[in-house]
Scaffold this active site. Structure first.
Site: not given
Ligand code: SD4
Length: 333
Positions: A193, A222-224, A247
């Site tokens: 990301t 959906v993540g963070d 996330g």
């Molecule tokens: C998520 N934080 O969708 C993102 C993915 C990510 O390192 O950053 N991976 O959870």
């Protein structure tokens, strides 16, 4: 101008302003207070751009924009767009890894120095989702628009439909399907990301965060990254923070908001990132299995970063130099 020459020339002609003497800290321990005060009184030269991982070109692009006088939010968006359009990057934008059913779904958010923000979740067929998140902020009465609604809004805003699943991502997904196991890898291929924080020549801070999320996630997950406060948070009177990694764990601790609040209470960006990682590792003994990394900047232009496992780096553009910095980490075992 070639990027390398630009960086060199920018170093010679950098006309950013120095910021940094006005941040008020209140730290419990007096010796800590002294240390903090020393740090805060060091002035930093603007503009500054920092971003997660070794995204050299993206950070250089943001630095180039900032040096031309572009405001922080637009500079951050033009920086992260470099990775959204980079089809070799399998974790952001076009070329991102799909969910387990083969759909590439993107998440992004932006936050401006006046406290406005916008976010899009689970968007298909649109490459530049950070810009789309900005349009949610500027062109709608809402903060978050998800899935089909976000895609349709994008077309109304003039965005082009694009097939985000490249041949390479498709092949990798088909291979994964041969023995499907959901096991996100730590520091996967060392790029991930992109979260970016920019401080412009006026000393204003804004940021953007954009991702395809975890590879082979469940449909609709959906993540963070697009969640204001978790993946990204800015308070232009204090500073900003952005996250990368698993996330789910960032969401549970509202990581980026936490870092900004810790800075409000007097911590340096470095200490605040460390404390946010500690909140996770102290209550989740499965931390050995996942990576979380934070980067942060305060109003004095100081930056910091911390992560769980070795291997996370971030980029910092300042005073015409674009450097890759190895983050300190929690798991020294
Ligand atoms: C998520 N934080 O969708 C993102 C993915 C990510 O390192 O950053 N991976 O959870």
């Amino acid at each position: 101008m070639k990027r390398r020459n630009f960086i060199k020339n920018a170093a010679l002609s950098s006309a950013g302003l120095a910021v940094g003497s006005s941040l008020v800290g209140c730290v419990d321990n007096p010796s800590e207070e002294k240390k903090e005060a020393t740090l805060i009184s060091q002035s930093s030269k603007t503009p500054i751009a920092i971003c997660t991982w070794g995204f050299v070109d993206a950070n250089a692009k943001a630095g180039e924009e900032l040096s031309k006088g572009t405001k922080a939010l637009d500079a951050a968006i033009s920086g992260v767009e470099v990775e959204e359009e980079n089809i070799k990057n399998t974790t952001v934008g076009k070329g991102g890894a799909p969910d387990r059913e083969g759909n590439v779904t993107l998440d992004a958010c932006v936050m401006d120095s006046n406290g406005d923000c916008g976010s899009v979740l689970c968007v298909e067929n649109i490459t530049n989702v950070a810009e789309l998140a900005k349009r949610v902020m500027t062109e709608t009465p809402h903060v978050i628009i998800a899935a089909k609604g976000a895609e349709e809004f994008a077309y109304r805003q003039g965005f082009k439909k694009d097939n985000l699943l490249t041949e390479n991502s498709k092949k990798a997904w088909e291979k994964w399907l041969e023995s499907p196991e959901y096991k996100p890898l730590i520091n996967i291929e060392n790029h991930d990301t992109i979260g970016m924080l920019c401080m412009d020549n006026d000393g204003d801070i804004a940021g953007a965060c954009t991702t395809s999320g975890l590879s082979y996630k469940m449909k609709g997950r959906v993540g963070d990254s697009p969640i204001i406060g978790s993946g990204l948070f800015i308070d232009n009177t204090i500073g900003g923070a952005v996250a990368t990694g698993m996330g789910e764990e960032v969401l549970k601790t509202v990581g980026s908001f936490l870092i900004v609040e810790l800075m409000r209470n007097g911590m340096s960006p470095q200490k605040a990132c460390e404390e946010a990682v500690n909140r996770i590792t102290s209550k989740n003994n499965r931390y050995k299995d996942f990576q979380i990394a934070y980067i942060a900047i305060n109003k004095a232009g100081e930056t910091g970063s911390y992560c769980i496992h070795k291997g996370f780096t971030y980029m910092k553009y300042q005073d015409g130099k674009n450097e890759q910095i190895h983050s300190d980490f929690f798991n020294k075992a």
